[in-house]
Design a protein around this motif. Structure first.
Motif, short mmCIF file in Angstrom:
data_model
loop_
_atom_site.label_atom_id
_atom_site.label_comp_id
_atom_site.label_asym_id
_atom_site.label_seq_id
_atom_site.Cartn_x
_atom_site.Cartn_y
_atom_site.Cartn_z
N LYS A 10 0.85 -1.20 0.00
CA LYS A 10 0.00 0.00 0.00
C LYS A 10 0.88 1.25 0.00
CE LYS A 10 -1.98 3.53 2.22
NZ LYS A 10 -1.63 4.47 3.30
N GLY A 202 -7.91 8.36 5.99
CA GLY A 202 -6.78 7.47 6.22
C GLY A 202 -7.12 6.01 5.99
N ASP A 205 -5.14 2.33 4.42
CA ASP A 205 -4.40 1.29 5.16
C ASP A 205 -5.33 0.12 5.46
OD1 ASP A 205 -2.27 3.13 5.43
OD2 ASP A 205 -3.06 3.88 7.32
N LYS A 260 -1.29 8.48 13.42
CA LYS A 260 -1.82 8.63 12.06
C LYS A 260 -1.18 7.66 11.08
CE LYS A 260 -2.54 12.16 8.58
NZ LYS A 260 -1.58 12.84 7.72
MG MG Z 1 -2.50 7.43 6.10
#
Ligand code: MG
Ligand code: ADP
Ligand code: ASP
Length: 454
Positions: A10, A202, A205, A260
């Motif tokens: 990723k 986010g 992930d 994060k």
């Molecule tokens: Mg991120």
């Protein structure tokens, strides 16, 4: 499925921010023949611009400025690729979609339109990254993840259906990975009616981990802008250092409490399927990184610090709670009725404080819905406070080690702590502080707990 080695890689926004970054990332992919599937985010900054459009902009010059910035970001990359005409056509179509959706959002911004808009970032970046890999002489194919990443319809924080993803990945995705390197989108999915959804900011992930689980991968690599998971956000404490190895439980706590570097849910699929996760820098892969795995050699008392801003704390006070039963059950049934997700909770005889979940797309402090506020007010006094940050100390056996909390609280004696949660997990102690104090709190704690020379 075959038993050959299979890595899912990723790449986050900065790793696909421009042509140079994409080239670094593409090299990482082609240098490892096990990497058969690549999950990417939108180019750095793009999702923020799309969120701004989705919030509804009435000023047309700002709207046009964003549209031309979006066009420039993507055009400046394809300038260096082959197949420019076809890529430009894909980009133009998506930018036209963005313009139409932005128009709708400025009339009435909804979570559904927001998801459609923000998904365009990943749809754009995957077109280009596929070409960048192909230009390096490798068979590469773009795959739209939405038909197989099925989710519920909670736009902005949709919940994926793991079983459906597994079944559909087996028939639709896995076979493609045997023929070419497959590039797909993180962060996005679709509901039962085919509407686009997103998994929360986010979320790429998490997508990558879910996909790794679904294709039975042996390794998940998360490539980002730092060489691994650090003892705290290196942007806050410059003396933070990378952690070479960390256990699933410690890293999960870090992700859950705001580091994060990993979306909070990322490790859940990896833990279920026993998939080791590597975190490294796409710009400097030679610098190594962090392995997150089931068993690690060292389990220090203090491992890391995390910070999560934009906390909303709700305090419920009622004398009826005193020696009564059923009060909390009533409170939680009201919160459940309005789909309010609770994060932390502390209680005393006459009051309960809780924080609201912050995982949606907006990035803002969550609000207690007015109807929930009103209904709770029939039971008790309700106070809502914002401008708070959650700080967590992550470690091992802190509850069983004499003196560990004294060390933490000595450092914090000059700060006003609002809500302390300790004991529910062996791996963390967390509390709220004023958002304005949060960075200094992290720096002070890092100095006292994680810098051995002090
Ligand atoms: Mg991120
Ligand atoms: P990506 O776009 O690759 O997903 P993110 O910006 O989401 O990257 O995550 C990487 C950032 O996470 C780093 O630049 C760093 O500022 C931040 N971060 C927060 N906590 C940590 C930590 N403990 N270790 C490393 N980075 C952290
Ligand atoms: N592009 C999305 C975001 O900025 C998803 C991600 O980067 O993981 O939140």
């Amino acid at each position: 499925m075959t038993q050959s080695r299979f890595t899912v890689a990723k790449f986050g926004g900065t790793s696909v921010a421009n042509f140079e970054a994409m080239q670094h990332s593409a090299k990482i992919v082609i240098n490892n023949p096990d990497t058969k599937l690549v999950v990417i985010s939108a180019c750095s900054g793009v999702t923020n611009l799309l969120v701004e459009l989705a919030n509804g902009i009435t000023d047309s010059s700002r709207k046009n400025e964003i549209l031309s910035t979006l066009r420039d970001i993507h055009y400046s990359i394809i300038e260096h690729t082959s197949n420019k005409t076809a890529l430009a056509a894909e980009i133009n179509t998506l930018i036209d979609d963005i313009a139409t959706l932005a128009e709708q959002a400025s009339l009435s911004s909804t979570a559904k339109i927001t998801d459609q808009l923000v998904s365009c970032g990943e749809l754009l970046s995957t077109h280009i990254f596929t070409q960048v890999i192909a230009d390096m002489g490798h068979r590469c194919q773009r795959f739209d993840i939405r038909p197989i990443m099925r989710t519920d319809n909670q736009y902005g924080k949709a919940v994926p259906d793991v079983a459906v993803l597994k079944a559909l990945a087996l028939t639709h995705l896995f076979p493609l990975c045997q023929e070419a390197i497959v590039v797909t989108q993180g962060f996005i999915g679709s509901d039962d009616e085919g509407n686009t959804t997103t998994l929360g900011r986010g979320g790429s992930d998490y997508s990558a981990a879910l996909i790794a689980e679904a294709v039975n991968a042996n390794t998940l690599e998360i490539w980002t802008d730092v060489p691994g998971i650090y003892t705290t956000d290196p942007r806050i404490a410059t003396r933070a250092t990378p952690i070479p190895e960390i256990s699933f439980s410690e890293a999960s706590e870090m992700a859950n409490f705001g580091a994060k570097i990993l979306h909070p849910s990322t490790l859940i699929p990896a833990i279920r399927q026993h998939i080791p996760v590597f975190v490294g820098s796409s710009k400097a892969p030679q610098d190594g990184g962090t392995w997150v795995k089931e068993e690690v050699d060292s389990s220090p008392l203090f491992r890391a610090l995390t910070l999560r801003n934009n906390q909303t704390m709700v305090t419920l006070q009622s004398l009826n709670m005193y020696h009564a039963y059923g009060f909390l059950a009533e409170v939680f049934s009201i919160l459940a009725k309005y789909r309010v997700s609770v994060d932390l909770i502390t209680t005393s005889e006459v009051s309960v404080s809780l924080t609201l979940d912050t995982t949606d797309t907006s990035g803002k402090a969550p609000n207690l819905p007015a109807a929930a506020h009103e209904e709770l007010s029939t039971l008790c006094k309700v106070t809502v406070e914002q401008g708070l940050s959650l700080v967590a100390v992550i470690g091992n056996k802190m509850g069983q080690t004499k003196g560990s909390s004294r060390k933490i609280f000595n450092t914090l004696e000059d700060y006003n702590l609002r809500m302390i949660c300790y004991g529910a997990s062996q791996h963390n102690l967390c509390f709220l502080v004023k958002q304005d104090d949060a960075h200094q709190v992290i720096k002070d704690l890092h100095r006292d707990l994680l810098e051995p020379e002090y």
